[in-house]
Design an enzyme around this catalytic site. Structure first.
Site, short mmCIF file in Angstrom:
data_model
loop_
_atom_site.label_atom_id
_atom_site.label_comp_id
_atom_site.label_asym_id
_atom_site.label_seq_id
_atom_site.Cartn_x
_atom_site.Cartn_y
_atom_site.Cartn_z
N GLU A 121 61.87 25.33 4.47
CA GLU A 121 60.89 26.15 5.12
C GLU A 121 60.30 25.25 6.18
O GLU A 121 58.90 24.80 5.92
CB GLU A 121 59.73 26.61 4.16
CG GLU A 121 60.38 27.17 2.95
CD GLU A 121 59.28 27.76 2.00
OE1 GLU A 121 58.20 27.41 2.12
OE2 GLU A 121 59.54 28.90 1.37
N GLU A 134 64.74 31.04 -3.09
CA GLU A 134 63.62 31.17 -3.56
C GLU A 134 63.11 32.68 -3.50
O GLU A 134 62.85 33.43 -2.71
CB GLU A 134 62.38 30.34 -3.29
CG GLU A 134 62.58 29.01 -3.22
CD GLU A 134 61.25 28.28 -2.68
OE1 GLU A 134 60.36 28.48 -2.42
OE2 GLU A 134 61.47 26.97 -2.44
C1 PNW Z 1 57.14 28.28 -0.91
N1 PNW Z 1 52.99 31.10 3.34
O1 PNW Z 1 55.93 27.81 -0.27
C2 PNW Z 1 57.60 26.84 -1.21
O2 PNW Z 1 59.30 26.39 -0.97
C3 PNW Z 1 57.38 26.41 -2.76
O3 PNW Z 1 57.49 24.96 -2.89
C4 PNW Z 1 56.21 27.00 -3.27
O4 PNW Z 1 55.99 26.59 -4.34
C5 PNW Z 1 56.70 28.79 -3.11
O5 PNW Z 1 56.99 29.02 -2.10
C6 PNW Z 1 55.38 29.51 -3.63
O6 PNW Z 1 54.38 29.31 -2.92
C7 PNW Z 1 55.47 28.71 0.52
O7 PNW Z 1 51.94 30.68 3.37
C8 PNW Z 1 54.17 28.41 0.86
O8 PNW Z 1 53.74 32.19 3.81
C9 PNW Z 1 53.41 29.12 1.76
C10 PNW Z 1 54.06 30.37 2.39
C11 PNW Z 1 55.04 30.78 2.05
C12 PNW Z 1 56.03 29.85 1.33
#
Ligand code: PNW
Length: 459
Positions: free
Chosen positions: A163, A358
């Site tokens: 990401e 994921e």
């Molecule tokens: C992902 N957003 O993070 C990560 O890859 C993980 O480490 C995390 O635990 C999981 O999603 C759940 O949050 C994100 O703001 C964090 O759109 C924020 C966003 C998207 C993905």
């Protein structure tokens, strides 16, 4: 048919979110250790210092994966364990942990899938400018080579970055994530240098795999968080707002990786806004190295509506709150948009194999006295999104696997331990693990899908 038979079922974690042991065996601080030590950044002042203590409980966690019947486990390496401070040679004591993990997985018949970077940049590299500094891309490629040299004899599936949108935008623009900077110009430089680092790392890994005669098995790629941005209405303003948001979140990564150029509308606007992508000659072909795999982290879609342009000149848009079910992150539950997304990827960016690297949900879990959580909502969430993934596959998208996020409740970044995504509960007092109903469901579903695929193979 082979697609069905070869479909991979797994679960995923990341180093800083589960390992703990932050100062053991030569690990140096990452930007997340520093960020967590800064008051007001993470809920309740939580840190990853202990997390799930996976570093000391790894064999128990692998045994849980085996009980669930997983084909594959996606985890990340902590850069500051493997190459403390992000320069120089590898750290044998840190690498030894991943050696043991890989061997334990293989002994249990579980395939290891390595992510090189899930956000724990060595603090020393941030002190030298971090991702907005072009040199970090070259440091990342050196680290990738060290990691591949250590594990490439047993690991054939490699993801460079998890990401990059989060690293660049949450890390350098909004400041919600480490290193907590708020500088749009730096954020856009970070976008480009992350992608450049990805390309350099792919090249380093592929060169090494070829030299070692292992290229045929290699599957190398990147993971993006892709989020469909749907216009609220039919007006040209809403359509333009949705297109801009799609550009900034999705096309800004997909286009350079899979088409070898940045989207002209977004790149042009970024120039106008004074935050250009710092592209040099030769960068785009490097970024667009052939990819075997594109990982998709999918949580939700958003509906966007046009809004007045902000003071800084950025196009205006707001995310609408619709009357649909939401998770504890306040994210809308939108499985249908996942099918559409995979079909769009196949249509507009054909080539790589897609994996859902994921997918999962946080809910307010209530354990019983034994620690068991009857998480009906998370179970429904997984069921709906697995269905959506398989529907896209059956409609022709080249999607080859699905990973539930996450194996364990863990450190949810700026939310600390307050949001639980695990299919296995972690009691943060005793560190005891207890599979939730969603874990049982996932294990049964995986077994049923594999049985169906095997029966189909016999016809
Ligand atoms: C992902 N957003 O993070 C990560 O890859 C993980 O480490 C995390 O635990 C999981 O999603 C759940 O949050 C994100 O703001 C964090 O759109 C924020 C966003 C998207 C993905």
């Amino acid at each position: 048919m082979t697609q069905r038979a070869n479909f991979l079922w797994g679960s995923a974690t990341s180093s800083y979110q589960i390992e703990g042991a932050v100062s053991e065996d030569g690990r140096t601080p990452s930007i997340w250790d520093t960020f967590c030590a800064t008051p007001g950044t993470v809920a309740d002042g939580d840190t990853g210092a202990v997390a799930c203590d996976h570093y000391h409980r790894m064999p128990e966690d692998v045994a849980i994966m085996a009980d669930l019947g997983l084909d594959v486990y996606r985890f990340s390496l902590a850069w500051p364990r493997v190459q403390p401070d992000g320069t120089g040679g590898g750290n044998p004591a840190g690498i030894a942990f991943y050696d043991r993990l890989v061997d334990e997985l293989l002994a249990r018949g579980i395939r290891p899938w390595v992510t090189l970077y899930h956000w724990d940049l060595p603090q020393a590299l941030e002190d030298a400018g971090g991702w907005p500094n072009r040199d970090t891309a070259y440091r990342f490629a050196d680290y990738a080579a060290i990691a591949y040299d250590a594990l490439g004899d047993r690991v054939s599936q490699w993801t460079t970055l998890n990401e990059p949108w989060c690293s660049a935008i949450l890390g350098y623009m909004s400041g919600e994530h480490a290193p907590g900077r708020q500088d749009a110009r730096a954020a856009m430089a970070a976008v480009h240098h992350l992608l450049l680092g990805h390309g350099l790392a792919v090249r380093a890994i592929r060169d090494r795999a070829e030299a070692a005669g292992r290229a045929a098995d290699l599957e190398v790629g990147i993971t993006l968080n892709l989020s469909p941005k749907l216009p609220a209405g039919e007006s040209s303003a809403d359509l333009a707002a949705a297109r801009w948001e799609d550009g900034l979140s999705n096309r800004l990564y997909l286009d350079p990786l899979l088409r070898g150029r940045y989207p002209a509308d977004i790149a042009g606007k970024l120039d106008e806004l004074g935050c250009p992508l710092p592209i040099r000659d030769g960068d785009l072909p490097l970024i667009a190295q052939p990819l075997d795999v594109l990982g998709v982290n999918y949580y939700s879609s958003q509906v966007v509506e046009a809004a007045p342009t902000g003071q800084n000149g950025w196009p205006g848009s707001v995310t609408l709150r619709r009357d649909v079910p939401r998770t504890a992150m306040d994210w809308e539950v939108t499985p249908g948009a996942l099918t559409d997304l995979l079909l769009r990827l196949e249509r507009e960016y054909p080539g790589p194999a897609w994996y859902i690297t994921e997918n999962g949900a946080a809910y307010a879990d209530v354990p019983d006295q034994t620690g068991y959580v009857d998480d009906a909502e998370r179970t429904d969430f997984l069921r709906a999104h697995i269905d959506a993934t398989l529907e896209a596959r059956d409609l022709g998208a080249n999607v080859r696997g699905y990973f539930a996020w996450s194996l364990l409740d863990n450190f949810e970044w700026s939310f600390g331990y307050d949001r639980r995504f695990g299919i296995v509960r972690v009691d943060y007092d005793t560190l005891e693990r207890t599979p939730k109903r969603s874990a049982r469901y996932f294990a049964e579903r995986v077994a049923a899908e594999k049985k169906a695929a095997a029966e189909e193979g016999e016809l």
